[in-house]
Design a protein around this motif. Structure first.
Motif, PDB file in Angstrom:
ATOM      1  N   HIS A1356      26.713  -9.714   0.068  1.00  0.00           N
ATOM      2  CA  HIS A1356      28.040  -9.947  -1.019  1.00  0.00           C
ATOM      3  C   HIS A1356      28.056 -11.435  -1.436  1.00  0.00           C
ATOM      4  O   HIS A1356      28.531 -11.650  -2.574  1.00  0.00           O
ATOM      5  CB  HIS A1356      29.471  -9.562  -0.062  1.00  0.00           C
ATOM      6  CG  HIS A1356      30.477 -10.189  -0.640  1.00  0.00           C
ATOM      7  ND1 HIS A1356      30.833  -9.814  -1.894  1.00  0.00           N
ATOM      8  CD2 HIS A1356      31.357 -11.132  -0.255  1.00  0.00           C
ATOM      9  CE1 HIS A1356      32.221 -10.592  -2.152  1.00  0.00           C
ATOM     10  NE2 HIS A1356      32.374 -11.447  -0.930  1.00  0.00           N
ATOM     11  N   ARG A1357      27.990 -12.316  -0.548  1.00  0.00           N
ATOM     12  CA  ARG A1357      27.974 -13.771  -0.948  1.00  0.00           C
ATOM     13  C   ARG A1357      26.936 -14.000  -1.977  1.00  0.00           C
ATOM     14  O   ARG A1357      27.174 -14.730  -3.018  1.00  0.00           O
ATOM     15  CB  ARG A1357      27.760 -14.752   0.230  1.00  0.00           C
ATOM     16  CG  ARG A1357      28.912 -14.683   1.219  1.00  0.00           C
ATOM     17  CD  ARG A1357      28.708 -15.779   2.237  1.00  0.00           C
ATOM     18  NE  ARG A1357      29.681 -15.804   3.418  1.00  0.00           N
ATOM     19  CZ  ARG A1357      29.581 -16.608   4.381  1.00  0.00           C
ATOM     20  NH1 ARG A1357      28.871 -17.539   4.412  1.00  0.00           N
ATOM     21  NH2 ARG A1357      30.397 -16.405   5.550  1.00  0.00           N
ATOM     22  N   VAL A1358      25.644 -13.771  -1.681  1.00  0.00           N
ATOM     23  CA  VAL A1358      24.626 -14.023  -2.738  1.00  0.00           C
ATOM     24  C   VAL A1358      24.925 -13.498  -3.814  1.00  0.00           C
ATOM     25  O   VAL A1358      24.736 -14.113  -5.124  1.00  0.00           O
ATOM     26  CB  VAL A1358      23.165 -13.779  -2.009  1.00  0.00           C
ATOM     27  CG1 VAL A1358      22.115 -13.816  -3.041  1.00  0.00           C
ATOM     28  CG2 VAL A1358      22.868 -14.444  -0.794  1.00  0.00           C
ATOM     29  N   LEU A1359      25.251 -12.146  -3.837  1.00  0.00           N
ATOM     30  CA  LEU A1359      25.373 -11.508  -5.219  1.00  0.00           C
ATOM     31  C   LEU A1359      26.501 -12.017  -5.977  1.00  0.00           C
ATOM     32  O   LEU A1359      26.656 -12.214  -7.182  1.00  0.00           O
ATOM     33  CB  LEU A1359      25.721 -10.289  -4.898  1.00  0.00           C
ATOM     34  CG  LEU A1359      24.444  -9.243  -4.501  1.00  0.00           C
ATOM     35  CD1 LEU A1359      24.807  -7.956  -4.184  1.00  0.00           C
ATOM     36  CD2 LEU A1359      23.430  -9.132  -5.779  1.00  0.00           C
ATOM     37  N   GLN A1360      27.632 -12.404  -5.212  1.00  0.00           N
ATOM     38  CA  GLN A1360      28.858 -12.978  -5.862  1.00  0.00           C
ATOM     39  C   GLN A1360      28.486 -14.229  -6.692  1.00  0.00           C
ATOM     40  O   GLN A1360      28.905 -14.350  -7.977  1.00  0.00           O
ATOM     41  CB  GLN A1360      29.884 -13.272  -4.940  1.00  0.00           C
ATOM     42  CG  GLN A1360      31.209 -13.366  -5.514  1.00  0.00           C
ATOM     43  CD  GLN A1360      32.384 -13.475  -4.196  1.00  0.00           C
ATOM     44  OE1 GLN A1360      31.909 -14.106  -3.144  1.00  0.00           O
ATOM     45  NE2 GLN A1360      33.491 -12.991  -4.534  1.00  0.00           N
ATOM     46  N   VAL A1361      27.691 -15.180  -6.014  1.00  0.00           N
ATOM     47  CA  VAL A1361      27.547 -16.548  -6.755  1.00  0.00           C
ATOM     48  C   VAL A1361      26.693 -16.303  -7.938  1.00  0.00           C
ATOM     49  O   VAL A1361      26.431 -16.956  -8.843  1.00  0.00           O
ATOM     50  CB  VAL A1361      27.088 -17.669  -5.796  1.00  0.00           C
ATOM     51  CG1 VAL A1361      25.469 -17.306  -5.110  1.00  0.00           C
ATOM     52  CG2 VAL A1361      27.178 -18.900  -6.382  1.00  0.00           C
ATOM     53  N   SER A1362      25.654 -15.371  -7.581  1.00  0.00           N
ATOM     54  CA  SER A1362      24.880 -14.902  -8.824  1.00  0.00           C
ATOM     55  C   SER A1362      25.382 -14.524  -9.867  1.00  0.00           C
ATOM     56  O   SER A1362      25.081 -14.857 -10.959  1.00  0.00           O
ATOM     57  CB  SER A1362      23.661 -14.016  -8.297  1.00  0.00           C
ATOM     58  OG  SER A1362      22.900 -14.541  -7.082  1.00  0.00           O
ATOM     59  N   VAL A1363      26.509 -13.541  -9.785  1.00  0.00           N
ATOM     60  CA  VAL A1363      27.170 -13.137 -11.109  1.00  0.00           C
ATOM     61  C   VAL A1363      28.173 -14.204 -11.637  1.00  0.00           C
ATOM     62  O   VAL A1363      28.212 -14.070 -12.651  1.00  0.00           O
ATOM     63  CB  VAL A1363      28.090 -11.963 -10.465  1.00  0.00           C
ATOM     64  CG1 VAL A1363      29.026 -11.471 -11.810  1.00  0.00           C
ATOM     65  CG2 VAL A1363      27.387 -10.798 -10.020  1.00  0.00           C
TER      66      VAL A1363
END
Length: 1841
Positions: A1356-1363
């Motif tokens: 969730h963290r990685v995807l969130q900062v990527s978006v």
């Protein structure tokens, strides 16, 4: 009969006058002056008269009374009634000393001292004692005319019966009269009102807590200000313990001077005055009950075992109904009028009745577990605790186990065990009321009725004549009490002679009276209902169904009928059924029927099956044998035998010794006592039959009833008969002791005394350290402890074994013989006999062991050899093992289906994998093959375990191997595998898992010898091949010459091996390219070019993935002239071409055009690992760029926040300025920078960052509104003005920095997950998905463990900062990701950003390019994070790349139509990036790959068809043959930016973590899945021709989810249709078409039909995958095109089952549809973007004659003007050419003539020849016109050159 008072004492204080300090009491007078014969004088009694100390007081206190309890050495209790009053002390004149203390000067004028009257008695009549002592005091203070000597004399001579229910009236001669009632039965305690008072003081829960603590032998301390309350509380606690008697320290009132007693280690019940509370605070193991405060304090270190449920609940309910009857009717609308509790005396008995009712349930059936081992001269009774617990199914209840082990229960057995004695209320309950209690326990009304009946009996026992009690006791007059002490005379000294005359007269009268004979009514104690009839409802759980018992019986009958095949089929079911108690009992009963005259001779196979069942039965028996299974098998193991060679007989006991129960002394004692009881019973039945003096009704009764009759008759027997019976009993016990010495030697001496596994595993030798006292406990507790297997008897000789067994048997004999009354002569004979018995048995076992070795081995399943990959070799051949089931339930049959595990087979170790292959143990699925394997490079943990094999039940050594491919192999080595061989296996595993160097991995050693070679340090630099060494030397030489050169280098371009797969190519007019570098003022000369070898090196650098992607996006400039195009904002810098600036970066980097290389070298020092910011991607629409770098050093952080106008003096300030220039150059490259005036807004300005929570994620959040397309909403701040450049940095790194408002970039602090966090999370994830064992703990369930791992939270963290970064780039702001060292989280984020933003990266070529660029070239540390070598072993496995693939998987699930590749493609990469089968993911950077010579090793060399060194080549080859990697739903939208949901609720667990296929192992090594060793480049026969895949007669089959590959047996519709097309083509004799060709045709037809149906749609070029294709047209026709985001519903993924053999007759390849080209500003890289028509100037089919003796074959030829080449392919769609003809080598093109083997139907003019400097090529066109076109085109190219 007993005296009412044993003696009367007078005490007073003896102290220095007028001192208030504590004094010492002394005895003034005692009567009688001499001790009674039966009662010695209790010493120290003066301490108990004043427990708080003898002290003077200034005020007269009222008289006080209490009863203390003293216990003598014989455990007899003496009740000391103490009546204390206060007298005035007369002041004695004395001269004051000079040094008299101030205390003495302030002494009060009047002081009072205590004087006590004490009455000591063995009877407990508190009220009578109070009245008697009060009468003496009244006579004194009222000056009555009655002499005190008369009163005391009458008191001492009063005789009271102890029990019997009599009523005695006594008078002391002072006008008094008292009625004393004795209890009816003295065994029942007398409590008065003390129990009810205790419950009122403490409450139900607290008293129950004290009750359990007392029964489980804890220390209890009562506190109160009242001494009498202390006595009553202690008396009440003992009363509710009935029928158990407290046998430890019991002191209701403890004097203050004896408080050290509280530190005793033994349990106690003690009362202490509250004034000593402070002294009790340091007691850490004492339970303190405060009677005045109503509290019970339990220390933390004390654990009180509660009553078992449901007894606890029932008891609490009953007590509450007694104490508060209104509770039952409190909620009624019409409550009854009278619900008041009973009177205090009645309530006291009701509470005691509840506890009596409780004990009746706890001890029900206890008499059936009593063993009588001697009747004469005195009964000797022993209790079989294990049988009692087993029958009651309470063997796991901690409370009852402790009670049965306690001293109180030992006394209970001794007192109530004898079968012929007087009975009481409890005996009646056990005998006749158990059934009533059981049936009424759920009906509270009936329970209360029963309790009322019991309470009435208890009350009548204490008060047999409640209405006749009439008392007349003199009390002091009120005026007397009001008078002051000064007016009273002191208590006088009495006349000793007068008192003694009373005593002597009473003694003489008593001696002449007839003796009082107490009528003791003895009877046979009834045993009550047997245990089998009163097992509670929990026992039903253990019952087996009738069908299972029938299976056990049938199997045994088959064995003895020699129907071994039938028995073998039933054996697994029998072994499972034997888990239940009923089946185990059934087994013993059935085996007993086949024993004739204590012997049953079997053949080898029968013997093996019987022993196997015995072992299975004993395995589930605890060391206590509470169900009696081991006891029932004990005679059987000495009965079943088989004949060996040489007349040797082997008994079953030699094969069932590996069980803990045989080493439990308690088990042997219970067995011995049980057998002794049986023989004693038989002895008296035989004697009675001979003498005809045994009643008929006793012949069928048990031993206790028989013993009762014998005890009744004992007094009537003659002395000779009594002596004869005693000798017979003693001889019986002695003979049984000899028998058991033999039995114990049978089961304790191992068959092979050199191994002695029993002693080593159970610690039998350690029994020596156990105490020889076995009163209530046995050594079972010590046996259950874990012993170190390395100590003990691993290397012991047989003599040591014999000595150990002899000592064990001797201890057993000592204990049982002493308890059974065996004579010393017999005991000495036994001790002399035991060593001979053991030695004789050892000699017998040696012969048995020798002959048993000669038996043929038991037929075991044949070992199946696994299929190996090409180049894979065995390191260790198969070792027979058992694959045990782990925590995954699918294969065990628990969730349905057959039990595939455990399985028997072999473990193999190869250079690549650890493989288990075998067959299930269950015969029903024995024909299936179970395979479980994983790459050895993926091993994360290996540990030794001990496993119990279900077949032979022996505890074997085992291994548990865990892999990061989410696999677990849990094996137990077969007994035929030597332990040293298992250790060799472990060592080989470790060497292969952690080689010395990366060249020791399988990717490098494939095809070499499988012999392990240790890499020595001195040979480390000699492992490269000659070509590698040469390439490295050339590279270093080139570095030395080119570092510092600032001129243009020109070198010949060498085409990449898969250049033609690039779908974005532009026209290139030059043949050479050069790398442009920054020209410094000091160098303006154009020097000579680089040498050929250096040119080749730089050419390899240029053609890396980075450059291909840079030119696709129009980033960078490579020009052949010195002048640089000024309109290009970026350039390709070669500052790192020799990897001197940053070793983990690629050689060519994109930097701003205006930044010289010298500045870059200085900037790099500010960043960790010198990983300075470089551009890796540019948005084609907004021209915003994405940069990546490592985090800043501490000094570099300062530069970000310094104001541009601040003064700078140091070199660090200069570097910070250059940093700002670098970032400003990036900002200046953005087109919007020059268009918009003024500075953009800041994220953190105007509160736009206030809603950002860095702890939750790395995404800037605010109030969000949902968008129309259902995607994530746009954060509030993105609708404001933005900064030109956002820097994503670590929150901890830039903490404390202050943003300068004049800077045009903004730092966004976020919290990133540390690699240690990822590592720990992954470990927990593996344990959640692949647990090592089954557990019923809810806290260890899959979803709970998954949540605890926090893996989904990390995604969730990685995807969130990527978006977040995607949204920033889409709105025109550039972003620099500057996290950690720049090679973990940074790589994840920038890769995901590009994947989400650019559709190209969601294709096959694009994703490969993305991984090569961002992960390989930019130096993700694959070797270090994967712990691929010995040096990285300590760092552990950190799956950063796996985390990235999981993120891609999550995006793929939400956007299934946007990816050309399937989910299986991601799983394939996830598996092989840790498998080390390919070299792609080895080493940590391009620099290391160049240094090792593996970066360009495949360029220009012919790849072997058997071994692929690159995973990408393998995927390409496999993709040509099967659509396994292809996504049929691929229908991308042009320039679509994906914005996935990132909340944890939207994320799914990847089935890569949980799926398993036991039939063939992992599906990611395709050759193994196909069932035969084949390389990706080999020809594969069509499916119809393969025998193993031939269609069966029936299309129906059973599919097991964990065994079969569902995608293989149930393929998706499209794959199935393509298979059908292939089958039909084969049947028609047509050449099979490639699957991709068929698919493209279908798409083209569908697209054409869609155009005809929708004439308004724009034409779609076939070559563009970014336009809606077949899948999208289907969606358009159904108006579903807007629902492109998937919410969990998507096409079934094709795994192994989607492999189809379409067009496998030739080496064809399928091309992915090329992406559309974009205009580029690059001038030197235009050849990468040339269109297809420009790259392929002329193309078509030509027949080409092969080499010598090879036929003509049609090939697809391409004439390339740009490359100046003539290339040929097998088919038009292939990406890789089969051969190339350089036109520079062509000498002429001339017409040719047909040769042998040429096509016959083609005219002669269609032939032409092409002559080169090397050879002559013969071609044939389809006709003469086409041939002329080819000749003209080739000639045109030659002339243009």
């Amino acid at each position: 009969m007993a005296r009412a008072a044993n003696r009367t004492l007078l005490f007073y204080t003896q102290r220095q006058p007028f001192r208030l300090s504590e004094g010492q009491g002394r005895i003034l007078q005692r009567f009688p002056e001499k001790d009674w014969e039966d009662n010695p004088f209790p010493q120290g009694i003066e301490l108990f008269c004043q427990p708080s100390g003898w002290q003077l007081v200034p005020v007269e206190l009222p008289p006080s009374f209490f009863v203390a309890v003293l216990t003598d050495i014989n455990s007899e209790r003496h009740y000391c009634a103490c009546f204390t009053f206060w007298e005035t002390l007369q002041k004695e004149p004395s001269e004051a000393d000079e040094d008299e203390t101030p205390e003495l000067l302030q002494t009060p004028a009047q002081l009072y001292g205590p004087k006590s009257l004490v009455l000591v008695s063995r009877l407990d009549h508190t009220e009578v004692f109070r009245n008697c002592l009060a009468l003496i005091y009244t006579v004194h203070v009222d000056s009555l005319i009655v002499p005190l000597e008369t009163v005391i004399g009458n008191l001492l001579t009063c005789i009271i019966p102890i029990a019997g229910g009599s009523q005695r009236t006594i008078t002391l001669g002072a006008g008094d009269r008292q009625v004393i009632q004795t209890p009816v039965n003295d065994s029942l305690p007398v409590s008065g009102c003390s129990v009810a008072q205790l419950f009122r003081q403490l409450g139900i829960v607290n008293v129950l807590c004290l009750f359990c603590a007392a029964l489980t032998e804890h220390k209890i301390l009562f506190l109160s200000r009242s001494y009498q309350r202390l006595t009553d509380a202690c008396r009440a606690l003992l009363a509710i313990m009935f029928p158990l008697k407290y046998s430890f320290t019991y002191v209701p009132i403890l004097p203050g001077k004896l408080l050290e007693v509280l530190s005793t280690p033994t349990p106690f019940i003690i009362g202490v005055n509250s004034s000593f509370r402070s002294e009790t605070q340091e007691l850490l193991d004492v339970i303190i009950a405060d009677l005045d405060g109503g509290t019970v304090t339990i220390p933390e270190c004390v654990h009180i075992s509660p009553l078992p449920e449901p007894l606890l609940q029932h008891t609490q309910t009953a007590l509450s109904m007694v104490l508060d009857p209104e509770l039952e009717v409190a909620d009624r609308a019409f409550p009854p009028s009278s619900t008041q509790p009973s009177a205090l005396k009645i309530q006291d008995k009701e509470i005691r009745a509840v506890f009596l009712w409780l004990f009746a349930q706890l001890f029900q059936g206890y008499r059936w577990c009593l063993h009588i081992i001697r009747i004469y001269p005195e009964p000797v009774i022993r209790f079989h605790k294990a049988a009692f617990l087993g029958q009651r199914t309470l063997n796991e209840d901690d409370f009852l186990v402790k009670v049965l082990d306690g001293m109180a229960f030992a006394g209970f057995v001794s007192e109530r065990g004898p079968p012929y004695r007087a009975t009481d209320l409890f005996d009646d309950l056990i005998a006749s009321q158990v059934e009533r209690i059981r049936t009424e326990q759920d009906d509270s009304r009936k329970v209360m009725k029963h309790i009322g009946e019991l309470a009435e009996q208890l009350f009548k026992n204490e008060n047999p004549y409640p209405t006749v009690a009439m008392h007349k006791v003199q009390r002091p007059a009120d005026s007397t009490q009001s008078r002051t002490g000064s007016c009273l005379a002191s208590f006088p000294l009495l006349d000793d002679v007068a008192v003694q005359l009373f005593i002597d007269h009473a003694a003489a009268k008593l001696s002449t009276a007839p003796p009082v004979v107490k009528a003791e009514l003895k009877e046979m104690v009834p045993s009550g209902p047997p245990l089998a009839d009163i097992v509670d409802k929990n026992g039903s759980v253990l019952a087996n169904s009738a069908r299972r018992l029938e299976v056990v019986r049938n199997c045994i009958n088959y064995i003895f009928d020699s129907k071994m095949l039938e028995a073998k089929k039933l054996m697994p079911a029998v072994l499972r059924a034997l888990k239940g108690r009923a089946a185990r009992v059934c087994l013993t009963q059935e085996l007993n029927q086949h024993v004739l005259q204590n012997r049953a001779v079997l053949d080898d196979q029968q013997f093996d099956y019987i022993v196997r069942m015995m072992n299975c039965t004993l395995q589930d028996c605890s060391h206590m044998d509470e169900h009696g299974i081991a006891a029932a098998l004990l005679p059987l193991v000495t009965a079943f035998c088989r004949k060996l060679g040489g007349g040797i007989t082997q008994f079953a006991y030699s094969c069932v010794q590996e069980h803990m129960v045989w080493t439990n002394m308690q088990f042997w004692e219970a067995m011995f006592y049980s057998d002794v009881q049986s023989h004693i019973r038989a002895l008296y039945l035989e004697t009675g039959d001979r003498d005809n003096n045994i009643p008929d009704y006793l012949t069928n009764q048990g031993a206790l009833e028989l013993a009762s009759e014998q005890t009744r008759r004992w007094p009537a027997l003659s002395k000779e008969t009594q002596q004869e019976l005693v000798q017979k009993e003693e001889s019986t016990v002695f003979s049984q002791a000899i028998h058991y010495a033999n039995r114990m030697s049978y089961l304790l001496l191992p068959l092979d005394t050199t191994k002695n596994r029993l002693l080593r595993s159970t610690g039998l030798a350690e029994v020596e350290s156990v105490s020889n006292s076995y009163v209530t406990n046995s050594i079972a507790g010590s046996m259950a402890e874990s012993y170190d297997t390395e100590s003990g008897f691993e290397d012991a000789e047989s003599s040591d074994v014999a000595n150990s067994v002899v000592r064990f048997i001797n201890r057993f004999v000592d204990k049982v013989c002493n308890e059974s009354g065996v004579t010393n002569e017999h005991l000495k004979a036994l001790h002399a006999m035991i060593p001979d018995i053991v030695q004789m048995h050892i000699e017998t076992l040696e012969a048995v062991h020798r002959e048993s070795k000669r038996l043929p081995p038991i037929q075991k399943p044949k070992l199946l050899r696994p299929t190996l990959l090409p180049g894979e070799e065995f390191v260790m051949d198969g070792m027979r093992v058992h694959l045990m089931s782990d925590g995954r339930e699918e294969a065990t049959g628990v969730m349905g289906g057959p039990p595939l595990l455990p399985a028997e087979g072999a473990i193999f170790l190869t250079t690549y994998r650890i493989i288990f292959k075998g067959t299930p143990n269950d015969p029903l699925v024995g024909e299936q093959v179970v395979t479980r394997s994983f790459p050895i490079a993926s091993l994360t943990k290996e540990k030794k375990i001990s496993v119990s094999l279900s077949m032979d039940q022996f505890i074997q050594e085992g291994l548990q191997l865990r892999s990061c491919t989410f696999q677990l192999i849990k094996i137990g080595f077969d007994e035929e595998v030597a332990s040293d061989l298992a250790e060799v296996f472990r060592k080989h595993v470790h060497k292969l898992r952690y080689p010395q160097h990366v060249q020791g991995t399988f990717a490098f050693t494939v095809g070499q010898s499988a012999k392990l070679v240790e890499h020595k340090t001195k040979d480390k630099n000699h492992v490269f091949t000659t070509s590698f060494r040469t390439l490295s030397k050339n590279l270093v030489k080139s570095a030395k010459r080119t570092i510092g050169r600032q001129y243009v280098t020109r070198k010949k371009y060498s085409p990449p091996t898969w250049e033609n797969r690039s779908s974005l190519q532009s026209e290139m007019d030059e043949d050479e390219i050069s790398v442009s570098e920054e020209v410094e003022p000091s160098s303006h000369t154009l020097s000579s070019t680089i040498r050929s070898s250096d040119r080749q090196t730089m050419s390899n650098v240029v053609e890396r993935a980075c450059c291909r992607d840079y030119q696709r996006m129009g980033l960078g400039t490579l020009s052949n002239s010195l002048t640089r195009s000024k309109n290009e904002p970026f350039r390709i810098s070669t500052v790192n071409r020799m990897y001197t600036v940053c070793r983990s970066y690629p050689g060519l980097l994109i930097v701003p055009q205006s930044i010289p290389d010298s500045t870059i070298q200085r900037i790099s020092r500010c960043y960790r690992q010198s990983r300075f910011p470089v551009i890796c991607w540019r948005n084609s629409r907004t021209k915003a760029v994405l940069l990546r770098s490592a985090g800043l050093h501490a000094k570099g952080v300062v530069g970000f926040f310094r104001s541009p106008n601040a003064p700078r003096a140091s070199q660090a300030d200069s570097t910070s300025l250059e940093q700002e220039k670098y970032l400003q150059a990036i900002i200046s490259s953005m087109p919007l920078y020059s268009e918009i005036n003024g500075k953009w807004g800041s994220i953190r300005g105007s509160g736009r960052l206030s809603a950002y929570n860095p702890d939750v994620g790395n995404r800037l959040t605010g109030k969000e509104s949902p968008q129309a397309n259902g995607g994530p909403s746009e954060p509030y701040f993105l609708r404001q003005q933005r900064a030109y450049l956002y820097i994503i940095g670590d929150k901890s790194q830039i903490k404390g920095g202050k943003q300068d408002p004049l800077q045009q970039w903004e730092v966004v602090p976020i919290e990133v997950c540390d690699v240690r966090q990822v590592k720990n999370s992954f470990k927990k994830l593996m344990k959640a998905c692949v647990p090592s064992s089954l557990t019923s703990d809810l806290n260890m369930s899959f979803h709970r463990c998954l949540e605890d791992s926090e893996w989904m939270n990390l995604l969730h963290r990685v995807l969130q900062v990527s978006v977040l970064v995607v949204e920033l780039l889409a709105t025109g702001s550039s972003v620099m990701v500057s996290l950690e060292d720049g090679w973990d989280v940074t790589t994840q984020v920038v890769s995901l950003v590009q994947l989400l933003s650019d559709p190209y990266y969601r294709s096959f070529d694009g994703f490969r390019l993305l991984v090569e660029k961002e992960w390989l070239s930019f130096g993700h540390r694959f070797s270090h994070r994967g712990a691929q070598t010995l040096a990285g072993q300590g760092s552990g496995f950190t799956p950063v790349f796996l985390q990235f693939l999981d993120c891609v998987h999550q995006i793929h699930l939400q956007f299934p139509m946007e990816f050309e590749f399937s989910q299986y493609y991601l799983k394939f990469l996830a598996y092989h990036y840790v498998s080390n089968r390919f070299r792609t993911f080895l080493l940590d950077s391009d620099y290391e790959r160049i240094e090792l010579g593996v970066l360009y090793e495949e360029k220009g060399e012919r790849k072997t068809p058997q071994v692929c060194k690159s995973v990408w080549d393998y995927i390409d080859r496999l993709h040509k043959k099967t659509p396994v990697f292809y996504n049929y739903m691929y229908s991308p939208e042009e320039e679509e930016v994906l914005k996935p949901y990132t909340f944890i609720s939207n994320l799914k667990v990847w089935d890569f973590y949980t799926e398993e296929v036991l039939s063939e192992g992992p599906s990611y090594d395709w050759e193994l899945v196909r069932g035969q060793p084949e390389g990706p480049g080999e020809e594969v026969a069509p499916a119809a021709e393969r025998p193993e895949t031939a269609a069966p007669k029936s299309q129906r089959r059973v599919v097991w989810p964990c065994y079969d590959s569902l995608s293989k047996v149930l393929p998706d519709a499209i794959t199935k249709l393509l298979q059908d097309v292939q089958t039909l083509e084969a049947e028609l004799g047509h050449v099979s078409e490639k699957w991709k060709d068929s698919w493209d045709k279908i798409k083209h037809i569908q697209r054409t039909e869609t155009k005809l149906e929708n004439p308004f749609s724009s034409p779609t070029p076939l070559s563009s995958p970014l336009q809606p294709s077949f899948s999208s047209s289907l969606l358009m026709s159904s108006n579903l095109v807007h629902q492109r985001r998937s919410q969990g519903v998507y096409l079934q993924e094709r795994g192994v089952g989607s492999s189809i053999n379409l067009g496998l007759d030739c080496e064809a390849s399928a091309t992915s549809t090329p992406a559309t080209g974009r205009p580029s500003t690059s001038t030197l890289y235009s050849q990468f973007q040339s269109t297809e028509s420009e790259n392929r100037s002329f193309e078509g089919i030509l027949y080409k004659k092969g080499a010598l003796l090879k036929p003509w074959k049609p090939r697809w030829f391409v004439l390339d003007k740009t490359k100046h080449q003539l290339r040929y392919y097998e088919t038009r769609q292939d990406k890789e050419f089969k051969g190339v003809i350089e036109l520079a080598e062509v000498e002429s093109v001339i017409p040719g003539t047909p040769t042998m083997g040429a096509p016959k139907t083609i005219e002669e003019k269609a032939f032409f020849d092409l002559k080169t400097t090397k050879r002559m090529y013969n071609f044939c066109a389809t006709d003469s016109q086409n041939a002329q076109l080819w000749m003209d085109s080739i000639q045109s190219c030659l002339s243009d050159a």
